[in-house]
Design a protein around this motif. Structure first.
Motif, PDB file in Angstrom:
ATOM      1  N   PRO A  96       9.725  29.685  14.002  1.00 24.79           N
ATOM      2  CA  PRO A  96       9.516  29.510  15.443  1.00 24.79           C
ATOM      3  C   PRO A  96      10.393  28.425  16.053  1.00 24.79           C
ATOM      4  CG  PRO A  96       7.412  29.734  14.315  1.00 24.79           C
ATOM      5  CD  PRO A  96       8.453  29.611  13.241  1.00 24.79           C
ATOM      6  N   TYR A  97      10.793  28.652  17.285  1.00 19.84           N
ATOM      7  CA  TYR A  97      11.608  27.690  18.033  1.00 19.84           C
ATOM      8  C   TYR A  97      10.935  26.325  18.064  1.00 19.84           C
ATOM      9  CZ  TYR A  97      14.110  25.826  22.170  1.00 19.84           C
ATOM     10  OH  TYR A  97      14.840  25.069  23.066  1.00 19.84           O
ATOM     11  N   ALA A  98       9.620  26.300  18.285  1.00 20.46           N
ATOM     12  CA  ALA A  98       8.907  25.028  18.367  1.00 20.46           C
ATOM     13  C   ALA A  98       8.979  24.262  17.048  1.00 20.46           C
ATOM     14  CB  ALA A  98       7.449  25.262  18.761  1.00 20.46           C
ATOM     15  N   THR A  99       8.996  24.979  15.923  1.00 19.62           N
ATOM     16  CA  THR A  99       9.101  24.319  14.622  1.00 19.62           C
ATOM     17  C   THR A  99      10.476  23.700  14.437  1.00 19.62           C
ATOM     18  OG1 THR A  99       7.502  25.844  13.635  1.00 19.62           O
ATOM     19  CG2 THR A  99       8.968  24.666  12.124  1.00 19.62           C
ATOM     20  N   LEU A 100      11.515  24.460  14.772  1.00 16.40           N
ATOM     21  CA  LEU A 100      12.878  23.995  14.549  1.00 16.40           C
ATOM     22  C   LEU A 100      13.302  22.915  15.533  1.00 16.40           C
ATOM     23  CD1 LEU A 100      14.670  27.347  13.697  1.00 16.40           C
ATOM     24  CD2 LEU A 100      13.922  25.566  12.118  1.00 16.40           C
ATOM     25  N   THR A 101      12.650  22.846  16.679  1.00 15.91           N
ATOM     26  CA  THR A 101      12.981  21.786  17.646  1.00 15.91           C
ATOM     27  C   THR A 101      12.041  20.594  17.525  1.00 15.91           C
ATOM     28  OG1 THR A 101      11.634  22.897  19.340  1.00 15.91           O
ATOM     29  CG2 THR A 101      13.999  23.384  19.315  1.00 15.91           C
ATOM     30  N   GLY A 102      11.114  20.664  16.584  1.00 16.61           N
ATOM     31  CA  GLY A 102      10.139  19.583  16.430  1.00 16.61           C
ATOM     32  C   GLY A 102      10.191  18.952  15.066  1.00 16.61           C
ATOM     33  N   PHE A 142      19.964  24.264  20.060  1.00 16.44           N
ATOM     34  CA  PHE A 142      20.510  25.047  18.952  1.00 16.44           C
ATOM     35  C   PHE A 142      21.637  24.291  18.261  1.00 16.44           C
ATOM     36  CE2 PHE A 142      19.375  29.702  20.276  1.00 16.44           C
ATOM     37  CZ  PHE A 142      18.043  29.400  20.126  1.00 16.44           C
ATOM     38  N   ASN A 143      22.478  23.642  19.045  1.00 17.47           N
ATOM     39  CA  ASN A 143      23.553  22.855  18.428  1.00 17.47           C
ATOM     40  C   ASN A 143      22.989  21.769  17.518  1.00 17.47           C
ATOM     41  OD1 ASN A 143      25.849  24.160  19.469  1.00 17.47           O
ATOM     42  ND2 ASN A 143      25.742  23.008  21.383  1.00 17.47           N
ATOM     43  N   ARG A 144      21.912  21.129  17.949  1.00 26.32           N
ATOM     44  CA  ARG A 144      21.311  20.090  17.114  1.00 26.32           C
ATOM     45  C   ARG A 144      20.688  20.686  15.854  1.00 26.32           C
ATOM     46  NH1 ARG A 144      19.873  17.852  22.299  1.00 26.32           N
ATOM     47  NH2 ARG A 144      17.755  18.681  22.200  1.00 26.32           N
ATOM     48  N   ILE A 145      19.987  21.813  15.998  1.00 28.84           N
ATOM     49  CA  ILE A 145      19.399  22.469  14.828  1.00 28.84           C
ATOM     50  C   ILE A 145      20.500  22.900  13.867  1.00 28.84           C
ATOM     51  CG2 ILE A 145      18.055  24.445  14.023  1.00 28.84           C
ATOM     52  CD1 ILE A 145      16.752  24.460  16.874  1.00 28.84           C
ATOM     53  N   GLY A 146      21.552  23.492  14.419  1.00 32.02           N
ATOM     54  CA  GLY A 146      22.648  23.962  13.583  1.00 32.02           C
ATOM     55  C   GLY A 146      23.327  22.841  12.830  1.00 32.02           C
ATOM     56  N   ARG A 147      23.472  21.677  13.476  1.00 34.87           N
ATOM     57  CA  ARG A 147      24.078  20.539  12.793  1.00 34.87           C
ATOM     58  C   ARG A 147      23.193  20.090  11.627  1.00 34.87           C
ATOM     59  NH1 ARG A 147      28.156  17.761  14.104  1.00 34.87           N
ATOM     60  NH2 ARG A 147      28.125  18.527  16.263  1.00 34.87           N
ATOM     61  N   ASP A 183      28.224  25.676  19.713  1.00 35.81           N
ATOM     62  CA  ASP A 183      29.348  25.444  18.808  1.00 35.81           C
ATOM     63  C   ASP A 183      29.366  26.566  17.761  1.00 35.81           C
ATOM     64  OD1 ASP A 183      31.048  24.577  16.745  1.00 35.81           O
ATOM     65  OD2 ASP A 183      30.522  22.476  17.034  1.00 35.81           O
ATOM     66  N   PRO A 184      30.448  27.338  17.670  1.00 36.75           N
ATOM     67  CA  PRO A 184      30.492  28.435  16.700  1.00 36.75           C
ATOM     68  C   PRO A 184      30.298  27.996  15.251  1.00 36.75           C
ATOM     69  CG  PRO A 184      32.263  28.660  18.296  1.00 36.75           C
ATOM     70  CD  PRO A 184      31.651  27.299  18.509  1.00 36.75           C
ATOM     71  N   GLU A 185      30.582  26.746  14.958  1.00 33.63           N
ATOM     72  CA  GLU A 185      30.381  26.256  13.591  1.00 33.63           C
ATOM     73  C   GLU A 185      28.910  25.956  13.298  1.00 33.63           C
ATOM     74  OE1 GLU A 185      32.713  26.085  11.220  1.00 33.63           O
ATOM     75  OE2 GLU A 185      33.977  27.093  12.707  1.00 33.63           O
ATOM     76  N   LEU A 186      28.117  25.812  14.345  1.00 29.30           N
ATOM     77  CA  LEU A 186      26.722  25.401  14.192  1.00 29.30           C
ATOM     78  C   LEU A 186      25.719  26.484  14.553  1.00 29.30           C
ATOM     79  CD1 LEU A 186      26.972  21.859  15.844  1.00 29.30           C
ATOM     80  CD2 LEU A 186      27.284  22.462  13.429  1.00 29.30           C
ATOM     81  N   VAL A 187      26.112  27.431  15.380  1.00 30.61           N
ATOM     82  CA  VAL A 187      25.185  28.431  15.923  1.00 30.61           C
ATOM     83  C   VAL A 187      25.801  29.821  15.811  1.00 30.61           C
ATOM     84  CG1 VAL A 187      23.861  29.188  17.936  1.00 30.61           C
ATOM     85  CG2 VAL A 187      24.274  26.739  17.557  1.00 30.61           C
ATOM     86  N   GLY A 188      25.054  30.741  15.229  1.00 31.61           N
ATOM     87  CA  GLY A 188      25.441  32.146  15.153  1.00 31.61           C
ATOM     88  C   GLY A 188      24.315  33.015  15.678  1.00 31.61           C
ATOM     89  N   PHE A 189      24.430  34.320  15.419  1.00 32.90           N
ATOM     90  CA  PHE A 189      23.501  35.268  16.021  1.00 32.90           C
ATOM     91  C   PHE A 189      23.141  36.365  15.027  1.00 32.90           C
ATOM     92  CE2 PHE A 189      25.756  33.078  19.260  1.00 32.90           C
ATOM     93  CZ  PHE A 189      24.798  32.825  20.217  1.00 32.90           C
TER      94      PHE A 189
END
Length: 279
Positions: A96-102, A142-147, A183-189
């Motif tokens: 969940p988004y809330a988990t990854l941002t928390g 997303f950039n922060r999670i990806g990093r 950032d393409p290095e940090l976030v994909g789809f």
């Protein structure tokens, strides 16, 4: 959805009708056996009854990988043991988004290592974020999670789309905000091709315009009434769509059906189609 509307949507990804015999003979590329997976949301009822046995049946059908979505009371280590016993490999997990941002982000990344998976996936965004400003906020997060994921030795964070993510607001597609402001290095789809088409988008165009951003797909077919169908039994021209998959960076083709009448029949028929497909 009317039949006419569905035909129009299918045409957006190469047409509803199968390729001619001449076109089919010219196609040589195939999905690697190790790239055909099952997104386990499809199998959720069977998993709730017998998680390990369901994984074994998927392996017997020929699946090589899975996307984890729901643990049914097991922890990551339990699931890894059952995957190993079945000879399957997890490639991603929906978190969940809330988990990854928390505060849950470090544990989620640790669990991915335990599962042997590479990508954390945000399965959806809260409805309140479905505005241009909300998607820009999500892009920053997303950039922060990806990093954090990269620093943990994993792949980039991926985003899984639904139809509403392709809404155009203030002259811009919400989904395109994520594509252009991350950032393409940090976030994909993890592109769900069915929902992209339902949202009026063309997966092949995404692959060409945003190379290497789509390491995983949800392969889901569209019935004539616009509903879900087993892969290969509906209206979407997957061969035309996948012709651009290499430039898009696709490595995993994960079967999904949101409401299968018989999940094992869906798994068997969809795998058979993808294994035989040439594009």
């Amino acid at each position: 959805m009317s039949l006419g509307t569905s035909l129009g949507l299918a045409a957006a990804v190469g047409g509803a009708l199968p390729a001619s015999a001449e076109e089919a003979r010219g196609r040589r590329r195939r999905i690697p056996r190790g790239g055909i997976g099952m997104h386990l949301y499809t199998m959720r009822e069977a998993l709730a009854r017998d998680f390990g046995g369901t994984l074994e049946r998927l392996a017997e059908i020929g699946y090589a990988t899975v996307g984890v979505s729901g643990r049914h009371g097991y922890d990551a280590a339990d699931i890894r043991r059952m995957l190993d016993a079945a000879g399957l490999r997890a490639v991603l997990e929906h978190v969940p988004y809330a988990t990854l941002t928390g505060d849950g982000l470090p544990r989620a990344l640790d669990d991915l290592h335990t599962l042997g998976a590479r990508w954390p996936v945000v399965p959806s965004l809260p409805g309140a974020l479905h505005t241009p400003g909300g998607f820009r906020e999500a892009a920053r997060r997303f950039n922060r999670i990806g990093r954090a994921s990269r620093e943990a030795g994993l792949g980039p964070v991926l985003f899984h789309n639904h139809g509403t993510d392709h809404v155009v607001a203030d002259g811009v597609s919400l989904y395109d905000i994520l594509l252009t402001e991350t950032d393409p290095e940090l976030v994909g789809f993890e592109l769900d091709v069915y929902w992209a088409v339902r949202g009026g988008a063309d997966p092949g165009t995404y692959f060409r315009r945003h190379p290497r951003r789509f390491p995983a797909l949800h392969v889901k077919d569209m019935a004539a009434d616009g509903g879900f169908a087993d892969v290969g039994s509906g209206m979407l021209d997957f061969a035309a769509m996948f012709a651009h998959a290499r430039v898009g960076g696709v490595r995993q083709w994960l079967v999904e059906h949101d409401s299968p009448a018989d999940p094992f029949a869906t798994a068997r028929d969809s795998h058979g189609y993808l294994a035989a497909l040439r594009y």
